[in-house]
Motif scaffolding. Structure first.
Motif, mmCIF file in Angstrom:
data_model
loop_
_atom_site.group_PDB
_atom_site.id
_atom_site.type_symbol
_atom_site.label_atom_id
_atom_site.label_comp_id
_atom_site.label_asym_id
_atom_site.label_seq_id
_atom_site.Cartn_x
_atom_site.Cartn_y
_atom_site.Cartn_z
ATOM 1 N N GLU A 18 -10.465 23.587 20.802
ATOM 2 C CA GLU A 18 -11.030 24.596 21.684
ATOM 3 C C GLU A 18 -11.681 23.969 22.911
ATOM 4 N N ASP A 19 -11.584 24.673 24.028
ATOM 5 C CA ASP A 19 -12.224 24.262 25.265
ATOM 6 C C ASP A 19 -13.737 24.261 25.053
ATOM 7 N N ARG A 66 -13.450 28.748 27.064
ATOM 8 C CA ARG A 66 -12.376 29.441 27.791
ATOM 9 C C ARG A 66 -11.091 29.313 26.973
ATOM 10 N N PRO A 67 -10.681 30.369 26.272
ATOM 11 C CA PRO A 67 -9.548 30.259 25.350
ATOM 12 C C PRO A 67 -8.218 29.887 26.019
ATOM 13 N N TRP A 68 -8.057 30.194 27.294
ATOM 14 C CA TRP A 68 -6.808 29.851 27.973
ATOM 15 C C TRP A 68 -6.695 28.352 28.226
ATOM 16 N N ARG A 69 -7.771 27.606 27.978
ATOM 17 C CA ARG A 69 -7.737 26.160 28.153
ATOM 18 C C ARG A 69 -7.711 25.424 26.821
ATOM 19 N N ASP A 70 -7.580 26.160 25.724
ATOM 20 C CA ASP A 70 -7.467 25.531 24.406
ATOM 21 C C ASP A 70 -6.159 24.741 24.334
#
Length: 99
Positions: A26-27, A31-35
């Protein structure tokens, strides 16, 4: 090739590169779009050997079309062209209007 390699319980040499589950890093800022999905890298030699065994004649027309090269598209900015531009795909994208 991928269908066989990714099936559960497969003994295909590429099967180990298609995990049924994997960890997510995880980021740190939430920010889930950067996981990042932590999946194994495919060994190039194993992949090349598996591809060498594929009989292209056994592929369906859809599979051959999917594996073919598409039409190359080049994009370039031209400051003299500041008007609106029609959409190449009007059902999905609206035309571009000047800012």
């Amino acid at each position: 090739l991928l269908r066989t390699a990714s099936e559960e319980g497969s003994v295909h040499p590429l099967h180990r590169f298609f995990p049924s589950g994997y960890a997510i890093e995880e980021d740190p800022k939430g920010r889930p779009w950067r996981d990042v999905a932590l999946i194994p890298f495919i060994d190039a030699g194993t992949l090349a050997a598996s591809l060498a065994e594929v009989d292209v004649g056994e592929l369906s027309a859809d599979e051959r079309a999917r594996n073919a090269h598409g039409t190359p598209i080049a994009f370039a900015f031209d400051s003299s062209q500041l008007g609106s531009h029609p959409s190449p795909w009007p059902t999905r994208f609206p035309p571009l209007a000047p800012a």
